[in-house]
Structures are given as C-alpha cells and as structure tokens.
Motif scaffolding. Structure first.
Motif, PDB file in Angstrom:
ATOM      1  N   LYS A  38       3.435  -8.955  18.464  1.00  0.00           N
ATOM      2  CA  LYS A  38       2.164  -8.767  17.759  1.00  0.00           C
ATOM      3  C   LYS A  38       2.275  -7.515  16.906  1.00  0.00           C
ATOM      4  N   ILE A  39       1.859  -7.629  15.662  1.00  0.00           N
ATOM      5  CA  ILE A  39       1.933  -6.513  14.718  1.00  0.00           C
ATOM      6  C   ILE A  39       0.532  -5.949  14.521  1.00  0.00           C
ATOM      7  N   SER A  40       0.377  -4.654  14.744  1.00  0.00           N
ATOM      8  CA  SER A  40      -0.892  -3.979  14.482  1.00  0.00           C
ATOM      9  C   SER A  40      -0.820  -3.394  13.076  1.00  0.00           C
ATOM     10  N   LYS A  41      -1.697  -3.879  12.217  1.00  0.00           N
ATOM     11  CA  LYS A  41      -1.708  -3.428  10.818  1.00  0.00           C
ATOM     12  C   LYS A  41      -2.230  -2.000  10.725  1.00  0.00           C
ATOM     13  N   ILE A  42      -1.774  -1.277   9.714  1.00  0.00           N
ATOM     14  CA  ILE A  42      -2.225   0.086   9.463  1.00  0.00           C
ATOM     15  C   ILE A  42      -2.912   0.093   8.104  1.00  0.00           C
ATOM     16  N   PRO A  43      -4.202   0.452   8.073  1.00  0.00           N
ATOM     17  CA  PRO A  43      -4.914   0.472   6.794  1.00  0.00           C
ATOM     18  C   PRO A  43      -4.273   1.431   5.795  1.00  0.00           C
ATOM     19  N   LYS A  44      -4.226   1.018   4.546  1.00  0.00           N
ATOM     20  CA  LYS A  44      -3.721   1.812   3.427  1.00  0.00           C
ATOM     21  C   LYS A  44      -2.254   2.221   3.578  1.00  0.00           C
ATOM     22  N   ALA A  45      -1.508   1.492   4.373  1.00  0.00           N
ATOM     23  CA  ALA A  45      -0.075   1.770   4.522  1.00  0.00           C
ATOM     24  C   ALA A  45       0.664   1.274   3.285  1.00  0.00           C
ATOM     25  N   PRO A  46       1.840   1.818   3.006  1.00  0.00           N
ATOM     26  CA  PRO A  46       2.625   1.318   1.874  1.00  0.00           C
ATOM     27  C   PRO A  46       2.934  -0.173   2.060  1.00  0.00           C
ATOM     28  N   ALA A  47       3.195  -0.859   0.977  1.00  0.00           N
ATOM     29  CA  ALA A  47       3.416  -2.311   1.016  1.00  0.00           C
ATOM     30  C   ALA A  47       4.564  -2.704   1.944  1.00  0.00           C
ATOM     31  N   TYR A  48       5.597  -1.878   2.046  1.00  0.00           N
ATOM     32  CA  TYR A  48       6.738  -2.213   2.899  1.00  0.00           C
ATOM     33  C   TYR A  48       6.451  -2.015   4.384  1.00  0.00           C
ATOM     34  N   MET A  49       5.353  -1.349   4.717  1.00  0.00           N
ATOM     35  CA  MET A  49       5.017  -1.058   6.108  1.00  0.00           C
ATOM     36  C   MET A  49       4.173  -2.192   6.663  1.00  0.00           C
ATOM     37  N   SER A  50       4.771  -3.016   7.513  1.00  0.00           N
ATOM     38  CA  SER A  50       4.052  -4.153   8.092  1.00  0.00           C
ATOM     39  C   SER A  50       3.040  -3.718   9.136  1.00  0.00           C
ATOM     40  N   LYS A  68      10.894  -3.548   1.193  1.00  0.00           N
ATOM     41  CA  LYS A  68      11.507  -2.236   0.992  1.00  0.00           C
ATOM     42  C   LYS A  68      12.661  -2.309   0.010  1.00  0.00           C
ATOM     43  N   LEU A  69      13.366  -3.452  -0.003  1.00  0.00           N
ATOM     44  CA  LEU A  69      14.498  -3.617  -0.909  1.00  0.00           C
ATOM     45  C   LEU A  69      14.123  -4.319  -2.215  1.00  0.00           C
ATOM     46  N   GLY A  70      12.816  -4.462  -2.485  1.00  0.00           N
ATOM     47  CA  GLY A  70      12.372  -5.012  -3.762  1.00  0.00           C
ATOM     48  C   GLY A  70      12.319  -6.524  -3.825  1.00  0.00           C
ATOM     49  N   MET A  71      12.291  -7.184  -2.688  1.00  0.00           N
ATOM     50  CA  MET A  71      12.205  -8.646  -2.645  1.00  0.00           C
ATOM     51  C   MET A  71      10.772  -9.058  -2.307  1.00  0.00           C
ATOM     52  N   SER A  72      10.540 -10.366  -2.264  1.00  0.00           N
ATOM     53  CA  SER A  72       9.221 -10.859  -1.857  1.00  0.00           C
ATOM     54  C   SER A  72       9.029 -10.601  -0.362  1.00  0.00           C
ATOM     55  N   ALA A  73       7.778 -10.572   0.072  1.00  0.00           N
ATOM     56  CA  ALA A  73       7.462 -10.305   1.480  1.00  0.00           C
ATOM     57  C   ALA A  73       8.086 -11.372   2.380  1.00  0.00           C
TER      58      ALA A  73
END
Length: 180
Positions: A38-50, A68-73
C-alpha cells in the motif's frame, strides 16, 4: 609505453525493465525486492515521488523510477515490484524504494563487458549512468543510484522519511503509556 593489463573483476548487477528498456544496479545497493505494498501519497510531492511505503515497520520513500528517468508513469501490472535500495548521500545512508516494471535477474559481468555510456552534447544522464552492457540484441544501462538524486532531492527524501518515522514513534509512545 605499456598498456595496463585489464583485470577481470566480476560485477554483479540486478537487471530490471522500465518501459520496455533494460537497466541494472549494483547488487551491493539492493536491500530487498518486494511486491508493491500500500502506497501512502504525500501531498505536493514531486511527480517522481509516489509516496511512502511500510517496509518492516519503517517508512521508506517510494520513487517512480520511470518518472525520475523522464519516462511515462508506471503502469502497474502483476510484475511491477519495488527494489528497496540503499543510497549514500550527504554522508548518510538512506533506504529508498524504487518502483520497476519487472525484476529480471542477477547478472555477473566482467569489466570488459561493461561499455562506457554514449557521449552526446547534453550529457545530463552521464552522472548517473556508469556503463552499459549487451543483453541479447539490446543494451542495459547500469545506474548509479547515489547520483540519480540531487542533494536537494535526497534531503527532501530524508525529511519525508524522518517526519513519517517520528510521527509513528509518537503514536507508539502514546499507545504504550500506562493508563492512570
């Protein structure tokens, strides 16, 4: 002048795929490989931070390696997993979960099998790709995990982990206090 003799030193790397491309990391950086928890989201985190994940009762930042490497999510599938790795930055060791499409295998390489990364005008990637090697008709890039994150990003990852672990410690202390 004599040419130095190349010493064959085996390199052990863990290979994995991201968006149908092949990558590898030194196995000495790998703590463990786990299914996606289970992933707990972090508000306003950078796009690479799940977000953050719980790994053996420790909160670990989770990075979408593709982003992080410039690819799609990452498109989650049955093969998607997390490689928990240790990065050394700012003089400290930090556990980070890196999301990958699929873990492939551990590969033993000799120094001669490791090619330098290609040179282009803009070598932004050069700081975190330490080499390449051939896998069948493709090439795999060896990532230097310590270099993928800037100092600013490592500090942010550390602060997320510390904040979550401090919050958890406070909750644990409150639940363990005797009733009066």
């Amino acid at each position: 002048m004599e040419t130095p003799i190349a010493i064959k030193i085996p390199e052990h790397v863990l290979s994995f795929s991201l968006d149908q491309e092949f990558f590898a990391v030194n196995v000495t950086k790998v703590i463990e490989i786990i299914e996606v928890p289970k992933i707990s989201k972090i508000p306003k985190a950078p796009a690479y931070m799940s977000g953050v994940i719980n790994v053996r009762k420790h909160m670990v930042p989770l990075v979408d390696t593709r982003v992080k490497l410039g690819m799609s999510a990452t498109a989650f599938s049955v093969d998607t997993c997390v490689i928990v790795v240790e990065i050394n930055a700012n003089g400290q060791r930090l556990a980070v979960g890196v999301l990958v499409d699929e873990v492939l295998e551990v590969i033993d390489l000799t120094r001669e099998e490791i090619l330098p990364p290609p040179k282009f005008e803009s070598n932004d990637y050069e700081r975190f790709i330490t080499g390449m090697f051939s896998v069948e008709e493709h090439y795999a890039m060896i990532l230097d995990l310590d270099q993928i994150f800037s100092l600013h990003e490592v500090i942010a990852l550390e602060s997320v982990t510390q904040a979550e672990n401090e919050k958890k410690d406070q909750t644990t202390k409150r639940t363990k206090q005797p009733a009066q």
